[in-house]
Enzyme design. Sequence first.
Site, PDB file in Angstrom:
ATOM      1  N   ASP A   1      -5.480   7.044  -6.506  1.00  0.00           N
ATOM      2  CA  ASP A   1      -5.785   8.465  -6.318  1.00  0.00           C
ATOM      3  C   ASP A   1      -6.700   8.658  -5.108  1.00  0.00           C
ATOM      4  O   ASP A   1      -6.417   9.452  -4.208  1.00  0.00           O
ATOM      5  CB  ASP A   1      -6.440   9.005  -7.592  1.00  0.00           C
TER       6      ASP A   1
ATOM      7  N   ASP B   1       0.849  -1.192   0.000  1.00  0.00           N
ATOM      8  CA  ASP B   1       0.000   0.000   0.000  1.00  0.00           C
ATOM      9  C   ASP B   1       0.885   1.243   0.000  1.00  0.00           C
ATOM     10  O   ASP B   1       1.604   1.497   0.967  1.00  0.00           O
ATOM     11  CB  ASP B   1      -0.880  -0.047   1.259  1.00  0.00           C
ATOM     12  N   ILE B   2       0.832   2.014  -1.063  1.00  0.00           N
ATOM     13  CA  ILE B   2       1.681   3.189  -1.206  1.00  0.00           C
ATOM     14  C   ILE B   2       1.443   4.220  -0.092  1.00  0.00           C
ATOM     15  O   ILE B   2       2.341   4.957   0.268  1.00  0.00           O
ATOM     16  CB  ILE B   2       1.519   3.831  -2.605  1.00  0.00           C
TER      17      ILE B   2
ATOM     18  N   GLY C   1      -9.261   4.240  -7.177  1.00  0.00           N
ATOM     19  CA  GLY C   1      -7.953   3.591  -7.187  1.00  0.00           C
ATOM     20  C   GLY C   1      -6.951   4.227  -6.251  1.00  0.00           C
ATOM     21  O   GLY C   1      -7.286   4.668  -5.149  1.00  0.00           O
TER      22      GLY C   1
ATOM     23  N   SER D   1      -1.439   4.387 -14.947  1.00  0.00           N
ATOM     24  CA  SER D   1      -2.280   4.139 -16.129  1.00  0.00           C
ATOM     25  C   SER D   1      -2.704   2.691 -16.340  1.00  0.00           C
ATOM     26  O   SER D   1      -3.367   2.394 -17.321  1.00  0.00           O
ATOM     27  CB  SER D   1      -1.623   4.669 -17.414  1.00  0.00           C
ATOM     28  N   THR D   2      -2.343   1.764 -15.440  1.00  0.00           N
ATOM     29  CA  THR D   2      -2.670   0.351 -15.679  1.00  0.00           C
ATOM     30  C   THR D   2      -4.027  -0.059 -15.104  1.00  0.00           C
ATOM     31  O   THR D   2      -4.435  -1.200 -15.291  1.00  0.00           O
ATOM     32  CB  THR D   2      -1.590  -0.587 -15.109  1.00  0.00           C
TER      33      THR D   2
ATOM     34  N   TYR E   1      -7.399   3.313 -16.803  1.00  0.00           N
ATOM     35  CA  TYR E   1      -6.891   3.929 -18.030  1.00  0.00           C
ATOM     36  C   TYR E   1      -6.466   2.875 -19.051  1.00  0.00           C
ATOM     37  O   TYR E   1      -6.174   3.206 -20.193  1.00  0.00           O
ATOM     38  CB  TYR E   1      -5.747   4.882 -17.729  1.00  0.00           C
TER      39      TYR E   1
END
Length: 182
Positions: free
Chosen positions: A35, A11-12, A33, A122-123, A126
């Site tokens: 963001d 988890d970032i 996501g 983007s994965t 997007y």
Amino acid sequence: MDQIIELIKGDITQLKVDAIVNAAKSSLLGGGGVDGAIHRAGGPQILEECRKIVARQGSCSTGDAVITSAGKLPARYVIHTVGPVWQGGSKGEPEKLASCYARSMELATAHGCRSIAFPNISTGIYGYPKEQAAKVAVEAVTAFLLDHPGQIDRVVFICFDQENYLHLAKIPGVHRPSTFDE
């Protein structure tokens, strides 16, 4: 190259690095996501700073990045970058994705960051193919580190899902902890 490119699954929002990168929408106002997770964990301060940036310059263009404080997160900064929506690969998607990584690294070094963590830009919705995105990410980061020696000591690719992790794990030069079950 003395810098370390590290790969972890997790988890970032829990990572203790100087800067984490947010795969943001051009509006910078949060979303789903990674963001949404960053905005929720960081608290309202991040959104307030994003609103000020938008008021000053407008939305963030695809391939560009902006920086805010990290609010309640353990990182010092959040770098918000807007990845390309996949349209088949012939609309400049690889160049725009590479620019996300380069611009994020530029902002990190301009703010004195020695460590930075990237999600898989983007994965998700997007639709960028994960294997192709992994190659672009590592190539862009490696090129930046070679062109700017000694500015960043540690780059972390942090994957929330197994598929992205396995694509990055196959790329030479990416260090991964031997304890992770592949």
